[in-house]
Design a protein around this motif. Structure first.
Motif, PDB file in Angstrom:
ATOM      1  N   PRO A 179      51.283  49.217  29.145  1.00  0.00           N
ATOM      2  CA  PRO A 179      52.411  49.356  28.599  1.00  0.00           C
ATOM      3  C   PRO A 179      52.323  48.789  27.076  1.00  0.00           C
ATOM      4  O   PRO A 179      51.243  47.967  26.828  1.00  0.00           O
ATOM      5  N   GLN A 180      53.374  49.060  26.338  1.00  0.00           N
ATOM      6  CA  GLN A 180      53.392  48.326  24.923  1.00  0.00           C
ATOM      7  C   GLN A 180      53.250  46.962  25.007  1.00  0.00           C
ATOM      8  O   GLN A 180      54.235  46.246  25.901  1.00  0.00           O
ATOM      9  N   LYS A 181      52.629  46.049  24.259  1.00  0.00           N
ATOM     10  CA  LYS A 181      52.633  44.673  24.213  1.00  0.00           C
ATOM     11  C   LYS A 181      53.944  44.113  23.759  1.00  0.00           C
ATOM     12  O   LYS A 181      54.386  44.447  22.470  1.00  0.00           O
ATOM     13  N   LYS A 182      54.555  43.158  24.399  1.00  0.00           N
ATOM     14  CA  LYS A 182      55.666  42.474  23.908  1.00  0.00           C
ATOM     15  C   LYS A 182      55.390  40.976  24.023  1.00  0.00           C
ATOM     16  O   LYS A 182      54.683  40.575  24.861  1.00  0.00           O
ATOM     17  N   GLU A 183      56.262  40.284  23.354  1.00  0.00           N
ATOM     18  CA  GLU A 183      56.152  39.073  23.475  1.00  0.00           C
ATOM     19  C   GLU A 183      56.938  38.653  24.712  1.00  0.00           C
ATOM     20  O   GLU A 183      58.126  38.469  24.806  1.00  0.00           O
ATOM     21  N   MET A 184      55.985  37.980  25.919  1.00  0.00           N
ATOM     22  CA  MET A 184      56.700  37.533  27.213  1.00  0.00           C
ATOM     23  C   MET A 184      56.299  36.321  27.329  1.00  0.00           C
ATOM     24  O   MET A 184      55.391  35.624  27.065  1.00  0.00           O
ATOM     25  N   PRO A 185      57.332  35.586  27.967  1.00  0.00           N
ATOM     26  CA  PRO A 185      56.892  34.254  28.521  1.00  0.00           C
ATOM     27  C   PRO A 185      55.916  34.037  29.568  1.00  0.00           C
ATOM     28  O   PRO A 185      55.529  35.239  30.214  1.00  0.00           O
ATOM     29  N   PRO A 186      55.100  33.082  29.958  1.00  0.00           N
ATOM     30  CA  PRO A 186      54.115  32.773  30.705  1.00  0.00           C
ATOM     31  C   PRO A 186      54.704  33.427  32.166  1.00  0.00           C
ATOM     32  O   PRO A 186      55.931  33.646  32.400  1.00  0.00           O
ATOM     33  N   ASP A 187      53.774  33.875  32.872  1.00  0.00           N
ATOM     34  CA  ASP A 187      54.012  34.480  34.275  1.00  0.00           C
ATOM     35  C   ASP A 187      54.742  33.648  35.175  1.00  0.00           C
ATOM     36  O   ASP A 187      55.590  33.745  36.005  1.00  0.00           O
ATOM     37  N   ASP A 188      54.514  32.071  34.942  1.00  0.00           N
ATOM     38  CA  ASP A 188      54.983  31.127  35.803  1.00  0.00           C
ATOM     39  C   ASP A 188      56.398  30.628  35.520  1.00  0.00           C
ATOM     40  O   ASP A 188      56.782  30.028  36.289  1.00  0.00           O
TER      41      ASP A 188
END
Length: 656
Positions: free
Chosen positions: A534-543
């Protein structure tokens, strides 16, 4: 002798005062007109509105001094209405400058009510009570970037700049209701030193066979399709066709070298369709229209199913039940998403908008059928493709050198937008040499159609291989190696005769055909049967990001949400709702819940834990991540309602 072309760019700033308004967005309920905003909730004033105001002032200026600025020159700068005349003046939206964005607060939006009085009865006319969302811009600065060119002489460029600046002095500001005191401000201009484009015969320019060509839109692009008939919604084609690029190169060649290229010379250049490219990559990674076999199963689950074995889990009852929900139902990719020819393939998305527009006559009233909605592609979008040169004929070498010079140094102007050349020395990654070790001559090799292919009855042979009948099923089933084709028509317009050309029936881009294709109208796409990133988005860490497992672990709180409360959360998914408004609503409801305490039953409220989590996500990671969390909670809630419904129906039917 080649001509020299001149272009200049600059900025126009407005020191705003008082209230401003622009209603380019969607009309609200009960006579409420929201202000046009960008994705961050800041006020925006459309480029078409600014252009129209300046052209209106230029016409006033012509009436004051007809010799200084003739009508033909005004038409040349602003474009010829209702005719195929490209404007030499392009600009961006009028938006808050950098420092003013830092000072902006959502509280500056204010609701103002307006009425209309009937002169005969001195009462308010029927249906004339409206509410406008005004923006208080006192002490803030607005800015717009503009581009003037290309002009044949420096004097013409200076004259055009003088026309723009003199016309702006007749305006008190921009936006709506200026005659009522709104949209006022002090206008200032700043122009950079003009850029000169000159071709020299002794310039050491060598020809190439393949040239990666990548453009970046400096202003909003409105790529209107040629469609006969009337429509209130005018979509924008999300790519630049090869014919548009070819036409621009021919016109620019004529302006510089004072002759038109011959058909034989133009046949030596192959112009591809320019699709959106990856702006974050250091290499030229171009996109293509996705095939119909590329499906979106969930927000982060996109995969192509061509030649892919069916998963056994797709046939169980739980999977089929989940596919009844919209968020988990397999869907084709939307029109603003493209795929790259990389391994693994990636998604390239573009930003599109729809705005209300009206065509105003000289008496400042909207003409009949003049109100419509037009789509646009936001500025900053990159488009790219690989242009191929046929260097086998030495007689065309000089022409190819001149054409390559134009592509490398002249900014393209297509469909009323100006583009900047982006990194011409980068190497394309979407083109790979054919794999000689693999036999691609058979009919088992899929190809992705990247450019329209003329209609061919051989590709639509339904009698031999595309379909088969399966025992026990009435419907025909597609064989594994059947062509998946979308037929369409290409509409063109003859600008010389001013009439539409005959439509051409073609096989559209994104179709899947099997068998070898030596031309570049179809490519060996590397994404068949693979997962798509998918298109790269600024996401928080998985935790930090809440997942469905986190929601299921706290299922008691989620189960207390009613359908009405879910509707309240769905309101926050509206892209027209700004971040500041959502933040204020969440804070207000959390404070009210604490104040009410035990006075009201908690079963009638959205759990405070959910509201606090949404507010923290909004403040830390932005509104996109908050909306993703809302969708996560709603997905779990929909499944709960579905299971409750199944249990209730089974109980009523007497099943265990």
């Amino acid at each position: 002798m080649a001509r020299t072309l001149y272009i200049a760019e600059g900025s126009m700033t407005v020191d705003a005062t008082g209230y401003w308004f622009s209603a380019g967005g969607v009309k609200g309920a009960f006579g409420y007109y929201p202000h046009l905003k960008d994705s961050d909730g800041h006020p925006v004033y459309p480029d078409t509105q600014i252009m129209g105001n300046l052209r209106m002032a230029a016409n006033w200026l012509h009436e004051l001094d007809k010799d200084k600025y003739p009508t033909y020159f005004i038409d040349r700068v602003f474009g010829i209405k209702r005719e195929a005349g490209e404007a030499l003046f392009n600009l961006t939206d009028l938006e808050l400058s950098g420092y003013s964005r830092f000072k902006w607060k959502p509280e500056r939006f204010d609701i103002k009510h307006r009425i209309k009085i009937d002169d005969a009865s001195r009462t308010v006319e029927n249906n004339m009570l409206v509410s406008f969302e005004m923006a208080y811009l006192e002490g803030l600065q607005l800015e717009v970037r503009f581009y003037l060119g290309y002009f044949d002489t420096r004097d013409e460029l200076d004259m055009a700049y003088g026309l723009i600046t003199d016309a702006a002095q007749l305006l008190s500001g921009f936006g709506a209701f200026r005659s009522r005191g709104y949209g006022r401000g002090r206008i200032k201009f700043c122009r950079c030193e003009p850029e000169e484009i000159t071709y020299y015969d002794n310039r050491p320019t060598s020809t190439v066979e393949r040239f990666p060509y990548e453009l970046r839109a400096l202003v909003n692009l409105r790529n209107k399709p040629i469609i006969s008939g009337r429509t209130q919604l005018i979509e924008s084609i999300p790519y630049i066709s090869g014919q548009q690029l070819r036409g621009w190169l021919a016109k620019t060649f004529h302006r510089i070298f004072d002759r038109w290229p011959t058909l034989d010379e133009m046949a030596a250049i192959r112009f591809p369709d320019l699709y959106p490219s990856d702006p974050d990559s250091n290499d030229c990674v171009f996109g293509y229209l996705p095939p119909p076999s590329t499906l979106k199963f969930a927000e982060d689950d996109i995969r192509d199913v061509t030649g892919r074995p069916e998963d056994d889990n797709d046939n169980d009852d739980e999977t089929r039940d989940q596919q009844n929900f919209y968020n988990t139902k397999p869907k084709p990719l939307p029109s603003d998403m493209f795929v790259t020819n990389t391994d693994p393939p990636k998604i390239i998305g573009i930003k599109t908008e729809k705005r209300f527009r009206n065509h105003i006559d000289e008496d400042f009233t909207t003409i009949k059928d003049g109100l419509f909605i037009q789509g646009l592609i936001a500025r900053g979008t990159s488009f790219g493709g690989t242009i191929t040169f046929d260097t086998s004929d030495d007689n065309k070498t000089e022409f190819l050198k001149k054409a390559l010079f134009i592509l490398k140094h002249v900014r393209a102007t297509i469909k009323g937008a100006i583009f900047d050349l982006k990194a011409p020395t980068r190497q394309p990654l979407h083109v790979s040499p054919p794999d000689t070790a693999e036999d691609t001559s058979s009919n088992t090799t899929p190809y992705l159609v990247s450019e329209p292919i003329p209609y061919s009855a051989g590709l639509l042979d339904y009698s031999t291989r595309p379909f088969a009948l399966v025992k026990g099923q009435k419907d025909r089933v597609v064989k594994p190696h059947a062509n998946q084709i979308l037929l369409t028509t290409i509409s063109r317009y003859n600008t010389t005769l001013k009439r539409p050309r005959r439509n051409r029936i073609v096989i559209a881009q994104g179709s899947i055909v099997y068998g070898r294709h030596d031309d570049e109208s179809a490519i060996r796409w590397k994404g068949f049967g693979k997962d798509v990133i998918p298109q790269k988005k600024e996401m928080p860490p998985d935790d930090v990001r809440p997942t469905k497992a986190d929601v299921n672990s706290d299922i008691k709180d989620v189960a207390q949400i009613t359908r009405a409360q879910a509707g309240i959360l769905i309101e926050f998914l509206n892209p027209a709702v700004p971040k500041g408004f959502v933040q204020d609503v969440l804070k207000d409801r959390i404070e009210k819940y604490k104040k009410w305490g035990e006075d009201i039953s908690k079963k009638d409220l959205i759990p405070e834990k959910i509201l606090a989590m949404l507010l923290k996500t909004l403040e830390d990671w932005g509104i996109d991540e908050m909306r993703r969390c809302i969708k996560t909670y709603l997905d779990v809630q929909y499944q709960l309602w579905w299971k409750e419904k199944q249990q209730r129906q089974s109980k009523e039917a007497g099943k265990p």
